[in-house]
Design a protein around this motif. Structure first.
Motif, PDB file in Angstrom:
ATOM      1  N   MET A  32       0.832  -1.205   0.000  1.00  0.00           N
ATOM      2  CA  MET A  32       0.000   0.000   0.000  1.00  0.00           C
ATOM      3  C   MET A  32       0.868   1.256   0.000  1.00  0.00           C
ATOM      4  SD  MET A  32      -2.828  -1.415  -0.341  1.00  0.00           S
ATOM      5  CE  MET A  32      -3.670   0.116  -0.552  1.00  0.00           C
ATOM      6  N   ASP A  33       1.985   1.229   0.727  1.00  0.00           N
ATOM      7  CA  ASP A  33       2.916   2.369   0.717  1.00  0.00           C
ATOM      8  C   ASP A  33       3.424   2.637  -0.697  1.00  0.00           C
ATOM      9  OD1 ASP A  33       2.921   3.181   3.398  1.00  0.00           O
ATOM     10  OD2 ASP A  33       4.477   1.736   3.943  1.00  0.00           O
ATOM     11  N   LYS A  34       3.845   1.574  -1.385  1.00  0.00           N
ATOM     12  CA  LYS A  34       4.362   1.727  -2.753  1.00  0.00           C
ATOM     13  C   LYS A  34       3.277   2.241  -3.688  1.00  0.00           C
ATOM     14  CE  LYS A  34       8.018  -1.696  -2.579  1.00  0.00           C
ATOM     15  NZ  LYS A  34       8.490  -3.007  -3.022  1.00  0.00           N
ATOM     16  N   SER A  35       2.078   1.711  -3.547  1.00  0.00           N
ATOM     17  CA  SER A  35       0.961   2.147  -4.394  1.00  0.00           C
ATOM     18  C   SER A  35       0.654   3.623  -4.179  1.00  0.00           C
ATOM     19  CB  SER A  35      -0.281   1.306  -4.111  1.00  0.00           C
ATOM     20  OG  SER A  35      -0.080  -0.039  -4.474  1.00  0.00           O
ATOM     21  N   LEU A  36       0.657   4.048  -2.915  1.00  0.00           N
ATOM     22  CA  LEU A  36       0.398   5.462  -2.615  1.00  0.00           C
ATOM     23  C   LEU A  36       1.460   6.366  -3.225  1.00  0.00           C
ATOM     24  CD1 LEU A  36      -0.897   5.449   1.054  1.00  0.00           C
ATOM     25  CD2 LEU A  36      -1.917   6.697  -0.853  1.00  0.00           C
ATOM     26  N   GLU A  37       2.706   5.924  -3.221  1.00  0.00           N
ATOM     27  CA  GLU A  37       3.791   6.709  -3.817  1.00  0.00           C
ATOM     28  C   GLU A  37       3.596   6.876  -5.322  1.00  0.00           C
ATOM     29  OE1 GLU A  37       7.642   5.075  -2.968  1.00  0.00           O
ATOM     30  OE2 GLU A  37       7.233   5.016  -0.807  1.00  0.00           O
ATOM     31  N   MET A  88      -8.707   5.870  -1.823  1.00  0.00           N
ATOM     32  CA  MET A  88      -8.920   4.452  -1.581  1.00  0.00           C
ATOM     33  C   MET A  88      -7.654   3.816  -1.018  1.00  0.00           C
ATOM     34  SD  MET A  88      -9.557   1.226  -4.067  1.00  0.00           S
ATOM     35  CE  MET A  88      -7.791   1.104  -4.294  1.00  0.00           C
ATOM     36  N   LEU A  89      -6.519   4.102  -1.618  1.00  0.00           N
ATOM     37  CA  LEU A  89      -5.256   3.520  -1.169  1.00  0.00           C
ATOM     38  C   LEU A  89      -4.909   3.972   0.248  1.00  0.00           C
ATOM     39  CD1 LEU A  89      -3.238   3.912  -4.482  1.00  0.00           C
ATOM     40  CD2 LEU A  89      -4.174   1.780  -3.544  1.00  0.00           C
ATOM     41  N   LYS A  90      -5.119   5.226   0.534  1.00  0.00           N
ATOM     42  CA  LYS A  90      -4.857   5.759   1.884  1.00  0.00           C
ATOM     43  C   LYS A  90      -5.778   5.086   2.897  1.00  0.00           C
ATOM     44  CE  LYS A  90      -3.447   9.101   4.827  1.00  0.00           C
ATOM     45  NZ  LYS A  90      -2.104   9.147   5.349  1.00  0.00           N
ATOM     46  N   ARG A  91      -7.049   4.925   2.545  1.00  0.00           N
ATOM     47  CA  ARG A  91      -8.020   4.266   3.426  1.00  0.00           C
ATOM     48  C   ARG A  91      -7.555   2.843   3.749  1.00  0.00           C
ATOM     49  NH1 ARG A  91     -12.836   3.308   0.021  1.00  0.00           N
ATOM     50  NH2 ARG A  91     -11.656   1.474  -0.595  1.00  0.00           N
ATOM     51  N   GLU A  92      -7.157   2.096   2.725  1.00  0.00           N
ATOM     52  CA  GLU A  92      -6.727   0.714   2.929  1.00  0.00           C
ATOM     53  C   GLU A  92      -5.480   0.663   3.806  1.00  0.00           C
ATOM     54  OE1 GLU A  92      -9.429  -0.139   1.906  1.00  0.00           O
ATOM     55  OE2 GLU A  92      -9.408  -1.128  -0.036  1.00  0.00           O
ATOM     56  N   LYS A  93      -4.564   1.590   3.594  1.00  0.00           N
ATOM     57  CA  LYS A  93      -3.335   1.659   4.385  1.00  0.00           C
ATOM     58  C   LYS A  93      -3.648   1.964   5.845  1.00  0.00           C
ATOM     59  CE  LYS A  93       1.164   2.319   5.114  1.00  0.00           C
ATOM     60  NZ  LYS A  93       1.744   1.347   5.999  1.00  0.00           N
ATOM     61  N   VAL A  94      -4.568   2.888   6.095  1.00  0.00           N
ATOM     62  CA  VAL A  94      -4.965   3.225   7.463  1.00  0.00           C
ATOM     63  C   VAL A  94      -5.538   1.991   8.164  1.00  0.00           C
ATOM     64  CG1 VAL A  94      -6.697   4.532   8.791  1.00  0.00           C
ATOM     65  CG2 VAL A  94      -5.302   5.692   7.069  1.00  0.00           C
ATOM     66  N   ILE A  95      -6.384   1.242   7.476  1.00  0.00           N
ATOM     67  CA  ILE A  95      -6.990   0.036   8.052  1.00  0.00           C
ATOM     68  C   ILE A  95      -5.918  -1.007   8.367  1.00  0.00           C
ATOM     69  CG2 ILE A  95      -8.526  -1.920   7.569  1.00  0.00           C
ATOM     70  CD1 ILE A  95     -10.271   0.122   5.940  1.00  0.00           C
ATOM     71  N   LEU A  96      -5.012  -1.249   7.426  1.00  0.00           N
ATOM     72  CA  LEU A  96      -3.941  -2.228   7.644  1.00  0.00           C
ATOM     73  C   LEU A  96      -3.036  -1.820   8.806  1.00  0.00           C
ATOM     74  CD1 LEU A  96      -3.129  -2.977   3.928  1.00  0.00           C
ATOM     75  CD2 LEU A  96      -3.684  -4.721   5.629  1.00  0.00           C
ATOM     76  N   ASP A  97      -2.623  -0.566   8.831  1.00  0.00           N
ATOM     77  CA  ASP A  97      -1.745  -0.092   9.905  1.00  0.00           C
ATOM     78  C   ASP A  97      -2.408  -0.217  11.273  1.00  0.00           C
ATOM     79  OD1 ASP A  97       0.291   0.498   8.124  1.00  0.00           O
ATOM     80  OD2 ASP A  97      -0.073   2.660   8.135  1.00  0.00           O
ATOM     81  N   TYR A  98      -3.691   0.136  11.341  1.00  0.00           N
ATOM     82  CA  TYR A  98      -4.408   0.046  12.611  1.00  0.00           C
ATOM     83  C   TYR A  98      -4.501  -1.414  13.071  1.00  0.00           C
ATOM     84  CZ  TYR A  98      -7.973   0.462  16.187  1.00  0.00           C
ATOM     85  OH  TYR A  98      -8.654   0.386  17.381  1.00  0.00           O
ATOM     86  N   ALA A  99      -4.841  -2.311  12.157  1.00  0.00           N
ATOM     87  CA  ALA A  99      -4.951  -3.728  12.509  1.00  0.00           C
ATOM     88  C   ALA A  99      -3.608  -4.270  12.990  1.00  0.00           C
ATOM     89  CB  ALA A  99      -5.464  -4.531  11.321  1.00  0.00           C
ATOM     90  N   LEU A 100      -2.546  -3.942  12.285  1.00  0.00           N
ATOM     91  CA  LEU A 100      -1.211  -4.393  12.705  1.00  0.00           C
ATOM     92  C   LEU A 100      -0.870  -3.880  14.101  1.00  0.00           C
ATOM     93  CD1 LEU A 100       0.850  -4.092   9.411  1.00  0.00           C
ATOM     94  CD2 LEU A 100       0.735  -6.117  10.891  1.00  0.00           C
TER      95      LEU A 100
END
Length: 175
Positions: free
Chosen positions: A136-141, A151-163
């Motif tokens: 997701m980081d690479k995709s956002l870049e 959408m990419l930022k949203r998915e990254k926020v969800i993944l980071d929070y879960a981790l």
């Protein structure tokens, strides 16, 4: 619980603008297999990944919408491990506010679809949660398209929070 707000300011600077009218409600999240690998959807020709999820039908509960979307998009029934929270996207350039309810879940049983049954514009990749966050980081870049960046930022926020919640012991993903 996750409560995140994404605005144009996250990408372009300036003051965040919060929209008052909600355009769409969605339900999405992380789906794990029995090896704790996350099912990520590789979308069409742009090569970006997304989490399973989509719109909530009228009268549908958020959790039911997520389970339906997992079945439709990757072909598995699932059991929700935990609700993660809410992500709001306030896209002022398009005057669109999207509220997403996020979950983490585990697949149950066998896949109910063959690969050819999956939507033709994406495929499923199973990867560790850490790899999913890195993707997701690479995709956002790389992404320059306005709505896709949200959408990419949203998915990254969800993944980071879960981790974070898993690492702190607040969510158990043990089988």
């Amino acid at each position: 619980m996750l409560k995140s707000i994404i605005t144009d300011a996250d990408f372009f600077g300036g003051e965040p603008k919060i929209l008052s009218d909600i355009s769409r409600y969605g339900s999405r999240g992380i789906i794990l297999n029995n090896e704790n690998m996350a099912g990520m959807i590789l979308t069409g020709p742009n090569g970006f990944y997304k989490l399973p999820g989509g719109g909530i039908d009228l009268g549908e509960r958020e959790s039911d919408a997520f389970m339906r979307q997992v079945l439709e998009e990757i072909g598995y029934e699932c059991r929700i491990i935990a609700p993660l929270g809410i992500v709001e996207e306030h896209k002022s350039r398009s005057n669109f506010c999207h509220i997403s309810y996020a979950f983490i879940a585990r697949i149950e049983g066998e896949c109910k679809k063959s690969q050819s049954d999956h939507k033709s514009d994406f495929s499923i990749s199973w990867m560790s949660l850490q790899d999913a966050a890195a993707v997701m980081d690479k995709s956002l870049e790389m992404c320059k398209e306005y709505s896709m960046r949200f959408m990419l930022k949203r998915e990254k926020v969800i993944l980071d929070y879960a981790l974070e919640q898993i690492n702190e012991g607040n969510i158990s993903i043990d089988i």
